[in-house]
Design a protein around this motif. Structure first.
Motif, PDB file in Angstrom:
ATOM      1  N   TYR A   1      -3.224  -3.112  -6.505  1.00  0.00           N
ATOM      2  CA  TYR A   1      -1.962  -2.524  -6.075  1.00  0.00           C
ATOM      3  C   TYR A   1      -0.767  -3.379  -6.487  1.00  0.00           C
ATOM      4  O   TYR A   1       0.349  -2.871  -6.633  1.00  0.00           O
ATOM      5  CB  TYR A   1      -1.961  -2.377  -4.552  1.00  0.00           C
TER       6      TYR A   1
ATOM      7  N   THR B   1       0.831  -1.203   0.000  1.00  0.00           N
ATOM      8  CA  THR B   1       0.000   0.000   0.000  1.00  0.00           C
ATOM      9  C   THR B   1       0.864   1.252   0.000  1.00  0.00           C
ATOM     10  O   THR B   1       0.613   2.199  -0.757  1.00  0.00           O
ATOM     11  CB  THR B   1      -0.935   0.003   1.223  1.00  0.00           C
TER      12      THR B   1
ATOM     13  N   ALA C   1       2.414   1.748  -3.482  1.00  0.00           N
ATOM     14  CA  ALA C   1       1.465   2.280  -4.462  1.00  0.00           C
ATOM     15  C   ALA C   1       1.169   3.750  -4.208  1.00  0.00           C
ATOM     16  O   ALA C   1       1.186   4.575  -5.129  1.00  0.00           O
ATOM     17  CB  ALA C   1       0.173   1.462  -4.422  1.00  0.00           C
TER      18      ALA C   1
ATOM     19  N   THR D   1      -8.720  -4.429  -4.170  1.00  0.00           N
ATOM     20  CA  THR D   1      -7.869  -3.253  -4.261  1.00  0.00           C
ATOM     21  C   THR D   1      -6.406  -3.634  -4.106  1.00  0.00           C
ATOM     22  O   THR D   1      -5.536  -3.155  -4.841  1.00  0.00           O
ATOM     23  CB  THR D   1      -8.252  -2.227  -3.183  1.00  0.00           C
TER      24      THR D   1
ATOM     25  N   CYS E   1      -3.509   3.320 -13.764  1.00  0.00           N
ATOM     26  CA  CYS E   1      -3.408   3.468 -12.314  1.00  0.00           C
ATOM     27  C   CYS E   1      -3.812   4.869 -11.868  1.00  0.00           C
ATOM     28  O   CYS E   1      -4.504   5.030 -10.854  1.00  0.00           O
ATOM     29  CB  CYS E   1      -1.993   3.132 -11.855  1.00  0.00           C
TER      30      CYS E   1
END
Length: 438
Positions: A257, A66, A69, A253, A107
């Motif tokens: 990522y 996370t 990203a 999600t 993205c």
């Protein structure tokens, strides 16, 4: 804070008045740079939250992912002069050697959708003449840049693989915003001549980058990046092998990522650290007794029904998405340009669709998958055009496959009721198959 993913940060309690989607859209119309500042603020807040108050269900490695990203997008927004727009198949290893942060058009569009402003940006693009039939990822990106919400990158690099929209979208950016674009023409089949052809283009790209940045490519640095990429893939293979028998909590999600690690930042030290943690951390998790599902193509992360059945759910577990497994062979670090050329030519998303079919066939056997779900994103000719070939192949393997249609980005094209009906029937089907075996 609510326990939200980065794609949903506009719903965080910390500042609903400062970072609401309606306020961002209001500012975008008159002060787009202000809207951008609000987005950057939201990203920083979410990045801090996942460090200070992480979701207890999120594994340690996925917290690292996370941050990877979030920071990738923040760098592209904070320092656009040091960023490069790409598709996920571009040779990012080369751009990294010049200090450029690679971020894909898809993205960036996904993050704008996470702020729930994709309707404004898509409408903006269509109102200036962009075709309504164009993929929503592209319209969202075009609307973001043309409106001024997204800053201009230093340049763009894309390939001819899969999506013909990328070339036209980046050509639009070049003509309207003077963002220089380089397109790699990738042959459909491999041969020594095809490899040399792509290597020649990579050499041209390097010359362009040297001119734009004023620095020479350090070939040893590129070789080191390729070696880190090989190590990262080996750790990923170790994780996937171990994951067949363990439950490692994830969400749609987080699977999205993964593209930041498997593609846009592959070859970096941060990515290598993530994959190493992933391979080690999975061994600490319990045995898996649910249904393993291989996901094909894009994930509509915001779909309520899919979230309900797939996010942090042990009964129906997404083992992997094929986009993260498009080329897993080791690269020849001693000959990096040839290795990158081969990586693109032999990618499962390049050339005849049968190449992808055979890879999916291999993956369901390797992962011992109970089922396959293929999401056909509206506007994507590739995902819809070959899906029945894959369906037939899965029938031959006796692996149930569900085809879902919808929009992975634009909520206005979401049909949750239809998806709920079909998904529930499909999950009941694979449950009954196991009962019949018993």
């Amino acid at each position: 804070f609510k326990q939200k993913t980065a794609y949903e940060i506009v719903d965080c309690d910390w500042s609903s008045d400062v970072c609401s989607s309606d306020l961002i859209k209001d500012k975008a119309g008159v002060k787009p740079e202000r809207a951008r500042s609000m987005i950057r603020l939201g990203l920083r807040a979410e990045n801090a939250r996942t460090k200070l108050l992480p979701n207890k269900e999120m594994p340690k490695a996925f917290r690292m992912l996370t941050h990877l990203a979030m920071e990738s997008v923040m760098k592209a927004l904070d320092h656009p002069e040091k960023s490069c727009w790409t598709n996920i198949f571009a040779p990012v290893e080369i751009m990294q050697c010049f200090g450029l942060q690679c971020v894909s058009m898809e993205c960036l569009s996904s993050f704008m959708s996470g702020f729930k402003i994709e309707d404004y940006l898509i409408d903006y693009a269509q109102n200036e003449g962009i075709a309504s039939t164009l993929c929503s990822y592209h319209k969202n990106f075009i609307g973001g840049v043309d409106s001024g919400v997204l800053p201009k990158a230093a340049m763009s690099v894309t390939t001819s693989m899969i999506c013909d929209g990328n070339i036209n979208t980046f050509r639009h950016m070049e003509q309207k915003h003077q963002v220089e674009s380089y397109v790699l023409d990738i042959p459909n089949t491999y041969s020594p001549e095809a490899e040399r052809y792509v290597v020649g283009q990579l050499q041209e790209l390097i010359e362009l980058l040297e001119t734009k940045t004023g620095q020479k490519l350090d070939m040893n640095e590129l070789k080191a990046a390729i070696q880190r990429e090989n190590e990262s893939k080996e750790y990923y293979k170790t994780f996937l092998k171990e994951q067949k028998h363990r439950y490692y909590p994830n969400t749609m999600t987080l699977d999205l990522y993964m593209l930041f690690a498997s593609h846009l930042n592959i070859g970096t030290r941060e990515t290598l650290d993530f994959f190493k943690c992933l391979a080690e951390d999975v061994k600490t998790y319990p045995e898996f007794n649910g249904k393993g599902i291989l996901w094909v193509h894009l994930m509509p992360y915001y779909q309520e029904t899919l979230q309900q059945y797939m996010n942090y759910q042990e009964k129906y577990y997404i083992q992997a998405c094929d986009l993260n497994l498009d080329y897993m062979e080791p690269l020849d670090a001693a000959h990096p340009l040839e290795a990158l050329a081969k990586k693109m030519i032999l990618n499962i998303y390049n050339g005849p669709y049968e190449r992808k079919v055979e890879m999916i066939r291999h993956l369901v056997k390797e992962f011992q998958s109970d089922a396959v779900i293929h999401f056909c994103h509206w506007g994507c000719k590739q995902s819809s055009g070959g899906v029945m070939l894959l369906k037939e192949a899965m029938r031959e393997e006796n692996v149930p496959m569900l085809i879902l249609d919808g929009d992975a980005l634009d909520r206005r094209n979401s049909h949750d009721g239809q998806i709920k009906t079909r998904l529930q029937a499909f999950l009941e089907l694979i449950d009954n198959i196991e009962e019949d075996k018993d």
